[in-house]
Design an enzyme around this catalytic site. Structure first.
Site, PDB file in Angstrom:
ATOM      1  N   GLN A   1     -11.552 -37.512  -8.842  1.00  0.00           N
ATOM      2  CA  GLN A   1     -11.925 -37.286  -7.433  1.00  0.00           C
ATOM      3  C   GLN A   1     -11.959 -38.580  -6.636  1.00  0.00           C
ATOM      4  O   GLN A   1     -12.532 -38.616  -5.540  1.00  0.00           O
ATOM      5  CB  GLN A   1     -13.309 -36.608  -7.357  1.00  0.00           C
ATOM      6  CG  GLN A   1     -13.390 -35.277  -8.064  1.00  0.00           C
ATOM      7  CD  GLN A   1     -12.614 -34.173  -7.358  1.00  0.00           C
ATOM      8  OE1 GLN A   1     -12.262 -34.297  -6.174  1.00  0.00           O
ATOM      9  NE2 GLN A   1     -12.342 -33.084  -8.059  1.00  0.00           N
TER      10      GLN A   1
ATOM     11  N   ASP B   1     -13.478 -41.738 -14.947  1.00  0.00           N
ATOM     12  CA  ASP B   1     -12.817 -40.492 -14.553  1.00  0.00           C
ATOM     13  C   ASP B   1     -12.561 -40.584 -13.045  1.00  0.00           C
ATOM     14  O   ASP B   1     -13.485 -40.472 -12.232  1.00  0.00           O
ATOM     15  CB  ASP B   1     -13.737 -39.307 -14.907  1.00  0.00           C
ATOM     16  CG  ASP B   1     -13.193 -37.981 -14.395  1.00  0.00           C
ATOM     17  OD1 ASP B   1     -12.219 -37.975 -13.632  1.00  0.00           O
ATOM     18  OD2 ASP B   1     -13.775 -36.934 -14.755  1.00  0.00           O
TER      19      ASP B   1
ATOM     20  N   HIS C   1     -18.186 -33.845 -15.000  1.00  0.00           N
ATOM     21  CA  HIS C   1     -17.385 -32.623 -15.106  1.00  0.00           C
ATOM     22  C   HIS C   1     -17.324 -32.259 -16.600  1.00  0.00           C
ATOM     23  O   HIS C   1     -17.393 -33.132 -17.460  1.00  0.00           O
ATOM     24  CB  HIS C   1     -15.979 -32.940 -14.580  1.00  0.00           C
ATOM     25  CG  HIS C   1     -15.060 -31.777 -14.484  1.00  0.00           C
ATOM     26  ND1 HIS C   1     -14.380 -31.273 -15.571  1.00  0.00           N
ATOM     27  CD2 HIS C   1     -14.687 -31.015 -13.430  1.00  0.00           C
ATOM     28  CE1 HIS C   1     -13.622 -30.254 -15.176  1.00  0.00           C
ATOM     29  NE2 HIS C   1     -13.791 -30.069 -13.884  1.00  0.00           N
TER      30      HIS C   1
ATOM     31  N   CYS D   1     -17.558 -26.597 -12.704  1.00  0.00           N
ATOM     32  CA  CYS D   1     -17.439 -27.213 -14.041  1.00  0.00           C
ATOM     33  C   CYS D   1     -18.459 -28.333 -14.234  1.00  0.00           C
ATOM     34  O   CYS D   1     -18.151 -29.366 -14.868  1.00  0.00           O
ATOM     35  CB  CYS D   1     -16.029 -27.747 -14.302  1.00  0.00           C
ATOM     36  SG  CYS D   1     -14.813 -26.456 -14.407  1.00  0.00           S
TER      37      CYS D   1
ATOM     38  N   LYS E   1      -4.428 -33.467  -7.841  1.00  0.00           N
ATOM     39  CA  LYS E   1      -5.502 -33.726  -6.880  1.00  0.00           C
ATOM     40  C   LYS E   1      -5.096 -34.817  -5.886  1.00  0.00           C
ATOM     41  O   LYS E   1      -5.836 -35.152  -4.981  1.00  0.00           O
ATOM     42  CB  LYS E   1      -6.782 -34.103  -7.614  1.00  0.00           C
ATOM     43  CG  LYS E   1      -7.358 -32.918  -8.409  1.00  0.00           C
ATOM     44  CD  LYS E   1      -8.686 -33.259  -9.024  1.00  0.00           C
ATOM     45  CE  LYS E   1      -9.068 -32.320 -10.153  1.00  0.00           C
ATOM     46  NZ  LYS E   1      -9.597 -31.039  -9.699  1.00  0.00           N
TER      47      LYS E   1
END
Ligand code: PMP
Length: 408
Positions: free
Chosen positions: A203, A200, A123, A366, A226
């Site tokens: 997600q 990261d 991202h 993104c 999220k």
């Protein structure tokens, strides 16, 4: 626990609304998730009954919110199984966390000619945060490529590592293709070279059990919004040994050692406060803890199980639609399907689906470098959550057929 989808959906008030006179089918969970009533209630409760700035007052309200804030830190600690609660820093979200860390690492640990390894799936938050460093000159990024299925070519990792490599920063799950990366394996390789790893998890945390000690990652970041929590709150986890020695990158109230501030010099607070300058989003942090407790109540394993079935079903149904191209066919995927209908522009597909009450995301998500690798300028992305149903996937498929009748 039996997975009672009707009951779960009833927890999310927005899911019962209509859009364009059709029942809302919300398949944009990768961008942000909807909020259960308990989280909405918690925000109202704090502002109605307890609101006061934290860590600054001796009065009842301030003590109450301060305690609730610190308890939220413990909830996050237990959710990701961090060793200490002071390894959990509250930030504004994943972007805030990566930037904070990049700013801090680049003050001393990473020098201008050093390298950070990322992947082709990243991202922008994990690309541009490094490029803005050193007055815009940026950190040199080395990029781990993917195969045509959207899986990392992990065997190429050792080739990218040099004596200048200071960090490996990789997403656990691709927001665009849904690929679940073998982060544990990457961390193991990195540690053989004494290189720290940032994961990261934007997600990932909402789809699978995350145990930062088991992963042995040095840093882990994610966004509250999220994972069914409000916007503007997120987490930067770091191992104590790293956070202890890293310098703060924002100065202000609450991050200073009381009594040490002068015009000449200031000493900083211990962890985690060193990294939380100014008034933090304490209401967001407290409501995020409520969201995490809600997820724990359903059970992340139950969520993962249900979403796996949903993904299998969606994949099978969408694959059987002629003219539909799915991007990202990794063996290990989270609940995300990116697609295009032949030459129909993703934006047109998104607009028509919206008329049918179906919310999907269109564009580059993104991840522009990934789009270049796939030689496309965007996709339609259906990203699912545990409150989505098999029937909603059927409606999505009918919607796609409808788009086809309008273009072919
Ligand atoms: N990383 C990934 C993998 C993401 O999916 C996102 C959000 N789309 C981000 C980082 C940035 O998250 P936020 O906008 O919440 O800071």
């Amino acid at each position: 626990m039996t997975f009672d989808i009707k009951k779960i959906r009833a927890d999310f008030p927005i899911l019962s609304r209509e859009v364009n006179k059709k029942p809302l089918i919300y398949l944009d969970n990768g961008a942000t998730t909807q909020k259960p009533q308990v989280v909405i209630d918690k925000i109202v409760d704090i502002y109605t009954n307890y609101n006061s700035n934290i860590h600054r007052g001796v009065h009842y309200l301030s003590s109450y919110t301060s305690e609730a804030y610190e308890n939220s830190r413990k909830t996050v600690q237990s959710f990701i199984n961090a060793k200490y609660s002071h390894e959990v820093i509250f930030t504004s979200g994943t972007t805030g966390s990566i930037n904070t860390l990049a700013d801090s690492l680049c003050q001393d640990y990473i020098k201008p000619d050093d390298e950070v390894i990322i992947s082709e799936l990243e991202h922008h938050a994990n690309i541009v945060s490094w490029q803005v460093q050193f007055g815009g000159k940026g950190v040199k990024l080395k990029v781990l490529p993917i195969n045509d299925a959207g899986e990392l070519l992990i065997e190429k990792l050792p080739e990218l590592i040099s004596e200048k490599t200071k960090l490996i920063s990789i997403t656990q799950v691709s927001n665009t293709l849904g690929t679940v990366n073998p982060v544990k394996e990457i961390i193991k390789i990195a540690h053989q070279y004494n290189i720290p790893v940032l994961i990261d998890g934007a997600q990932a945390v909402q789809h699978t059990k995350v145990d930062v000690q088991d992963l042995d990652c040095d840093f882990y970041v994610f966004s509250g919004h999220k994972i069914y929590a409000p916007t503007g709150i997120g987490v930067l986890y770091g191992k104590e040994k790293w956070l202890d020695k890293l310098p703060p990158c924002q100065g202000g109230g609450d991050m200073i050692l009381s009594g040490s501030v002068s015009f000449e010099k200031t000493l900083y607070q211990r962890l985690p406060f060193k990294f939380e300058a100014g008034t933090t989003n304490y209401v967001g942090a407290i409501a995020m803890a409520t969201a995490l407790e809600y997820v724990q109540g359903i059970g992340i394993e139950n969520i993962e199980n249900y979403e796996k079935q949903l993904l299998e079903y969606a994949n099978k149904k969408l694959s059987s639609i002629s003219e539909l191209i799915i991007y990202g066919n990794a063996k290990n995927k989270a609940c995300v399907i990116s697609f295009l209908i032949d030459t129909v522009h993703h934006y047109d597909t998104g607009m028509i689906l919206d008329k049918l009450g179906i919310a999907v995301r269109t564009g580059t998500h993104c991840t522009e470098p990934l789009m270049k690798r796939l030689r496309i300028d965007g996709t339609v992305r259906a990203s699912m959550a545990f409150y989505n149903t098999f029937e909603e996937i059927d409606v999505l498929c009918s919607g796609i057929e409808r788009v086809k009748t309008m273009f072919f």
